[in-house]
Design an enzyme around this catalytic site. Structure first.
Site, PDB file in Angstrom:
ATOM      1  N   TYR B 134      -1.889   3.020  -6.349  1.00  0.00           N
ATOM      2  CA  TYR B 134      -0.627   3.089  -7.061  1.00  0.00           C
ATOM      3  C   TYR B 134      -0.313   1.711  -7.638  1.00  0.00           C
ATOM      4  O   TYR B 134      -0.340   0.715  -6.936  1.00  0.00           O
ATOM      5  CB  TYR B 134       0.522   3.528  -6.140  1.00  0.00           C
ATOM      6  CG  TYR B 134       1.755   3.836  -6.959  1.00  0.00           C
ATOM      7  CD1 TYR B 134       1.999   5.138  -7.382  1.00  0.00           C
ATOM      8  CD2 TYR B 134       2.621   2.840  -7.365  1.00  0.00           C
ATOM      9  CE1 TYR B 134       3.093   5.434  -8.177  1.00  0.00           C
ATOM     10  CE2 TYR B 134       3.713   3.125  -8.178  1.00  0.00           C
ATOM     11  CZ  TYR B 134       3.942   4.420  -8.580  1.00  0.00           C
ATOM     12  OH  TYR B 134       5.007   4.701  -9.385  1.00  0.00           O
ATOM     13  N   GLN B 195       5.724  11.797  -7.767  1.00  0.00           N
ATOM     14  CA  GLN B 195       4.822  12.824  -8.320  1.00  0.00           C
ATOM     15  C   GLN B 195       3.379  12.320  -8.379  1.00  0.00           C
ATOM     16  O   GLN B 195       2.432  13.095  -8.153  1.00  0.00           O
ATOM     17  CB  GLN B 195       5.315  13.305  -9.700  1.00  0.00           C
ATOM     18  CG  GLN B 195       5.431  12.244 -10.782  1.00  0.00           C
ATOM     19  CD  GLN B 195       6.787  11.548 -10.776  1.00  0.00           C
ATOM     20  OE1 GLN B 195       7.496  11.534  -9.767  1.00  0.00           O
ATOM     21  NE2 GLN B 195       7.142  10.940 -11.906  1.00  0.00           N
ATOM     22  N   ASN B 218       8.139   1.418  -5.524  1.00  0.00           N
ATOM     23  CA  ASN B 218       9.566   1.377  -5.186  1.00  0.00           C
ATOM     24  C   ASN B 218       9.854   2.322  -4.017  1.00  0.00           C
ATOM     25  O   ASN B 218       8.944   2.879  -3.403  1.00  0.00           O
ATOM     26  CB  ASN B 218      10.414   1.740  -6.418  1.00  0.00           C
ATOM     27  CG  ASN B 218      10.136   3.161  -6.904  1.00  0.00           C
ATOM     28  OD1 ASN B 218       9.587   3.997  -6.171  1.00  0.00           O
ATOM     29  ND2 ASN B 218      10.512   3.443  -8.141  1.00  0.00           N
ATOM     30  N   SER B 241       8.867  -9.553   1.029  1.00  0.00           N
ATOM     31  CA  SER B 241       7.862 -10.580   1.239  1.00  0.00           C
ATOM     32  C   SER B 241       8.474 -11.796   1.942  1.00  0.00           C
ATOM     33  O   SER B 241       9.656 -12.069   1.788  1.00  0.00           O
ATOM     34  CB  SER B 241       7.301 -10.970  -0.126  1.00  0.00           C
ATOM     35  OG  SER B 241       6.102 -11.665   0.010  1.00  0.00           O
ATOM     36  N   GLN B 263       8.303 -17.666  -3.001  1.00  0.00           N
ATOM     37  CA  GLN B 263       8.557 -16.431  -2.275  1.00  0.00           C
ATOM     38  C   GLN B 263       9.891 -15.836  -2.704  1.00  0.00           C
ATOM     39  O   GLN B 263      10.005 -14.638  -2.965  1.00  0.00           O
ATOM     40  CB  GLN B 263       8.567 -16.711  -0.771  1.00  0.00           C
ATOM     41  CG  GLN B 263       8.267 -15.532   0.082  1.00  0.00           C
ATOM     42  CD  GLN B 263       6.996 -14.836  -0.366  1.00  0.00           C
ATOM     43  OE1 GLN B 263       7.046 -13.667  -0.692  1.00  0.00           O
ATOM     44  NE2 GLN B 263       5.870 -15.519  -0.429  1.00  0.00           N
ATOM     45  N   HIS B 266      10.511 -13.478  -5.768  1.00  0.00           N
ATOM     46  CA  HIS B 266      10.069 -12.072  -5.797  1.00  0.00           C
ATOM     47  C   HIS B 266      11.251 -11.116  -5.883  1.00  0.00           C
ATOM     48  O   HIS B 266      11.300 -10.239  -6.716  1.00  0.00           O
ATOM     49  CB  HIS B 266       9.218 -11.742  -4.571  1.00  0.00           C
ATOM     50  CG  HIS B 266       7.778 -12.085  -4.754  1.00  0.00           C
ATOM     51  ND1 HIS B 266       6.995 -11.492  -5.700  1.00  0.00           N
ATOM     52  CD2 HIS B 266       6.991 -12.979  -4.117  1.00  0.00           C
ATOM     53  CE1 HIS B 266       5.766 -11.996  -5.638  1.00  0.00           C
ATOM     54  NE2 HIS B 266       5.741 -12.911  -4.701  1.00  0.00           N
ATOM     55  N   GLU B 331       4.300 -13.079   7.227  1.00  0.00           N
ATOM     56  CA  GLU B 331       3.320 -12.576   6.265  1.00  0.00           C
ATOM     57  C   GLU B 331       2.470 -13.749   5.739  1.00  0.00           C
ATOM     58  O   GLU B 331       1.248 -13.707   5.774  1.00  0.00           O
ATOM     59  CB  GLU B 331       4.065 -11.902   5.110  1.00  0.00           C
ATOM     60  CG  GLU B 331       3.165 -11.295   4.058  1.00  0.00           C
ATOM     61  CD  GLU B 331       3.943 -10.845   2.827  1.00  0.00           C
ATOM     62  OE1 GLU B 331       5.138 -11.174   2.701  1.00  0.00           O
ATOM     63  OE2 GLU B 331       3.334 -10.174   1.971  1.00  0.00           O
ATOM     64  N   HIS B 332       3.159 -14.791   5.236  1.00  0.00           N
ATOM     65  CA  HIS B 332       2.475 -15.996   4.743  1.00  0.00           C
ATOM     66  C   HIS B 332       2.892 -17.170   5.628  1.00  0.00           C
ATOM     67  O   HIS B 332       4.088 -17.377   5.843  1.00  0.00           O
ATOM     68  CB  HIS B 332       2.901 -16.332   3.319  1.00  0.00           C
ATOM     69  CG  HIS B 332       2.707 -15.225   2.334  1.00  0.00           C
ATOM     70  ND1 HIS B 332       3.725 -14.375   1.965  1.00  0.00           N
ATOM     71  CD2 HIS B 332       1.613 -14.833   1.636  1.00  0.00           C
ATOM     72  CE1 HIS B 332       3.268 -13.501   1.076  1.00  0.00           C
ATOM     73  NE2 HIS B 332       1.992 -13.749   0.855  1.00  0.00           N
ATOM     74  N   ASP B 365      -2.074 -16.060  -3.534  1.00  0.00           N
ATOM     75  CA  ASP B 365      -1.567 -14.850  -4.187  1.00  0.00           C
ATOM     76  C   ASP B 365      -2.483 -14.396  -5.316  1.00  0.00           C
ATOM     77  O   ASP B 365      -2.524 -13.215  -5.660  1.00  0.00           O
ATOM     78  CB  ASP B 365      -0.174 -15.108  -4.781  1.00  0.00           C
ATOM     79  CG  ASP B 365       0.887 -15.188  -3.696  1.00  0.00           C
ATOM     80  OD1 ASP B 365       0.613 -14.730  -2.586  1.00  0.00           O
ATOM     81  OD2 ASP B 365       1.981 -15.713  -3.982  1.00  0.00           O
ATOM     82  N   GLU B 419     -10.967  17.106  36.429  1.00  0.00           N
ATOM     83  CA  GLU B 419      -9.866  17.370  35.491  1.00  0.00           C
ATOM     84  C   GLU B 419      -9.613  18.869  35.327  1.00  0.00           C
ATOM     85  O   GLU B 419      -8.766  19.265  34.525  1.00  0.00           O
ATOM     86  CB  GLU B 419     -10.183  16.735  34.120  1.00  0.00           C
ATOM     87  CG  GLU B 419     -10.189  15.211  34.152  1.00  0.00           C
ATOM     88  CD  GLU B 419     -10.410  14.559  32.791  1.00  0.00           C
ATOM     89  OE1 GLU B 419     -10.728  15.286  31.820  1.00  0.00           O
ATOM     90  OE2 GLU B 419     -10.269  13.328  32.699  1.00  0.00           O
ATOM     91  N   HIS B 424     -16.290  22.262  30.102  1.00  0.00           N
ATOM     92  CA  HIS B 424     -16.899  20.950  29.897  1.00  0.00           C
ATOM     93  C   HIS B 424     -18.000  20.722  30.936  1.00  0.00           C
ATOM     94  O   HIS B 424     -19.110  20.294  30.611  1.00  0.00           O
ATOM     95  CB  HIS B 424     -15.861  19.824  30.044  1.00  0.00           C
ATOM     96  CG  HIS B 424     -14.939  19.683  28.876  1.00  0.00           C
ATOM     97  ND1 HIS B 424     -13.994  20.615  28.552  1.00  0.00           N
ATOM     98  CD2 HIS B 424     -14.812  18.685  27.954  1.00  0.00           C
ATOM     99  CE1 HIS B 424     -13.316  20.198  27.473  1.00  0.00           C
ATOM    100  NE2 HIS B 424     -13.796  19.033  27.089  1.00  0.00           N
TER     101      HIS B 424
END
Lengths: 436, 436
Positions: B134, B195, B218, B241, B263, B266, B331-332, B365, B419, B424
């Site tokens: 995506y 969709q 999004n 982020s 950062q 963003h 994250e960073h 990045d 068991e 088995h």
């Protein structure tokens, strides 16, 4: 009362849609369960130990004064190990050794390399700090499951493995505790259900929060795990267990029937499928099924599972069998054929592959070495057996030399400006044309 | 108008709770979005292409007669590659080469071994058949993101990489298409939103179903991915982020300020944190922030982000800085210190670690090589950067010799009977004491 098992033929026009119907599995969410689980999780998150005590009294009828009383000591685990029959202890230890040996080969190493600029790039592999292991109580309490979930975590180097297991009415399963002792589980709390998942995800005054929760459970446990995903990691949400046997028609039909039963006896929704190019063999296995079924202890479960969800599928040849198998992406795949290695090349998706007539799936369930926690419902198309890698994570390492930062800063600057991200560009540009 | 940035001190009594408040991120589900996404997914699942056409007309104002018209040809991608400025094409190609080179080192190999019984155990690694990527349309369309998501899939050996990207009102981003050409994306459909996720998960008459969906989007896209998880695999659901900079106080404060901005630009929810043992340096960086902010193109976003979510944290020493960082699991993580290697040993959790003063996060990045898709919101405690391993899966291989099945069948039998799973046990027992 003979069992009527579905027969499909891969050369029929409507085979694809028949197969789709056979495999269809409704995993839609039960909204009432969802509501109830959300309530429990919220209570545990906000009220901690107090909520754990309430739910444990309500659901497991255990009345204690503190969550500390719900912790089982290492002494208690060792006591269980001494209490179980000698042959079971030895079998558990042998299984644990093989599982440990196999999983050690999955250990990932950190690596680094330097490029011509002196820039260092790498990947650092580290274990999780803490893992939580859910173990069901009551009938479905399987010591093998404790081994399969806890050993990969320990091999990965997880700092602390915390097991939760419900003990309704105080009934404890010594085999499960013995397996915990053998696997090296660090702490055990006799808490179950969504409340146990909540305790592991959020932590309470007494039960520490973990980084990932693994292990099987009922619909409440599965729903709770799905709900806390993101706060902690989780393993897969398992569907019903399945076996697919591809047979060339030369294995004893009783063996194959029993292999199918070994899946079917798990529960009514379990799925057992046999594929063979030999129509007579399919008949022979069906006869074996009907002959052996009355001798089985769990005959009712097996009958329902075989009637509702099993199928015997005729194909033209083994290559077509492999194609059908790839469509199914089975959890367990037995290649009960003369030359399994040749067929293996054609298999693209399966949780575990059992090669040749001697390799009963049941061996893999207990003591072959590889994990018995496997992707179900076709998810082997994109996921893997539980492994050491599930208890480790990677961090990228980037170390630019002044020269490397100068050279690549120019590239980053162009791309960042192309994306309209000028702080990115300027941050890179500060490192350009330095005079060192 | 100066920016007021939160100051924390790790030696304060209430530091833990202050830090928790700083990091708190509400990722609760929006029920209206959920409803809408479920409706769209159901329509796509049941009505296929017809639903895709309807939603694409409704949301992107594209009126076409068939989904085939929404596919972009490889020629169109090559045309975009020729249309973009030379310096951007070269930069994209250089970045792609480095990303490919790094990711090739993540490739996992199948392995097998034989034990003393002649029993074969192993792990077979195979790529996914198909992956879906995506790519957001409009402002947030980042060509670097196409490289970072598509290249690992291609390196893993995925058979077909299918990209979906909305083109509202027919507006196409040539940089994104050029990146798709460079990364080797196999097919591109100009469909977006829930969709597009539905089409990739379930397949339509024209758009093939994939095995895993990756890439940012999004709230509708993220919700749709969460909803189809299980039918297909997904990558992480990313939060805002974040960057954490640990600095010994010896880096140019302007550099650090710009790194924090990179950062913050963003979005308003992005989080930038600086930790240093040097209080004067924290002051100097704050001064740089206020000096540089008015010069930034995205000053408004940066100001909001820095005011609402940034923090300057004073610690006693770098070791305490590492401890705070492990709490955050950023994250960073920039280690802007004299001897980053020494500090690295103390770092347990981070998506990507940027070593030394020259290694601006912005380099990572775009073009350092490692992936820029990283675990956010503390999930680096249990998850990893996007990588080749996300597009491969493992199958366990188990092949018992007659002798091995005899020996281990006895172990399995004991455990299975322990068991209560007698099918088995009997399945294993058939393979015991054979006379071969």
């Amino acid at each position: 009362m003979t069992v009527n098992i579905k027969r499909l033929n891969a050369s029929q026009n409507d085979f694809d849609s028949q197969l789709a119907t056979l495999l269809a599995w409704d995993d839609s969410v039960d909204h009432q369960v969802n509501e109830s689980v959300r309530h429990i999780l919220h209570q545990v998150k906000t009220r901690g130990d107090e909520a754990i005590l309430e739910f444990t009294e309500k659901f497991d009828r255990l009345n204690v004064d503190s969550v500390a009383e719900l912790e089982m000591s290492q002494n208690r685990l060792q006591q269980a190990l001494r209490a179980i029959p000698e042959d079971q202890r030895v079998a558990l230890e042998q299984a644990a050794d093989r599982v440990r040996d196999y999983h050690e080969r999955q250990n990932q190493k950190s690596w680094q390399y330097q490029d011509e600029d002196g820039t260092v790039l790498g990947q650092k592999v580290t274990p999780l700090d803490r893992a939580g292991l859910y173990v069901p109580g009551g009938k479905a309490a399987y010591p093998s499951s404790v081994l399969m979930n806890a050993i990969p975590a320990k091999v990965a180097g997880v700092g602390e493995v915390i097991m939760v297991v419900p003990t309704p009415d105080g009934v404890v399963n010594d085999l499960v505790l013995a397996a915990a002792a053998i696997a090296g589980v660090d702490r055990v709390f006799t808490v179950g259900g969504a409340q146990a998942v909540g305790a592991l995800a959020y932590g309470t005054e007494t039960i520490p929060a973990v980084d990932k929760i693994v292990g099987p459970g009922n619909i409440f446990v599965a729903t709770a795990k799905r709900e806390v995903f993101g706060t902690v990691g989780i393993d897969m949400i398992a569907g019903p267990s399945e076996i697919l046997v591809i047979c060339d028609g030369k294995t004893d039909p009783d063996w194959i029937a029993m292999d199918l039963f070994s899946q079917a006896e798990h529960d009514e929704q379990a799925q057992s499928i046999l594929i063979s190019p030999d129509a007579d063999f399919l008949d022979a296995v069906e006869a074996s099924i009907n002959k052996l079924l009355p001798t089985m202890e769990r005959a009712d479960i097996i009958r329902t599972s075989m009637t509702d969800r099993a199928a015997l599928i005729q194909v033209t040849d083994l290559s077509e069998a492999a194609k059908v198998s790839n469509r199914i992406a089975p959890e367990h795949l037995e290649l009960s054929v003369e030359a399994p290695e040749a067929l293996l090349d054609e298999i693209r998706h399966a949780g575990a592959i059992f090669m040749g007539r001697y390799t009963a799936e049941a061996l893999g369930d207990y003591c072959a070495g590889p994990n018995h926690v496997l992707p179900t419902s076709g998810t082997a198309r994109f996921s893997s057996p539980l492994g050491v890698y599930d208890f480790q994570k990677r961090s990228s390492i980037i170390g630019f030399s002044a020269k490397g930062a100068d050279r690549m800063g120019r590239v980053a600057s162009v791309l960042a400006r192309g994306e309209g991200l000028t702080a990115h560009a300027r941050s890179a540009e500060y490192r350009i044309q330095n005079d060192e």
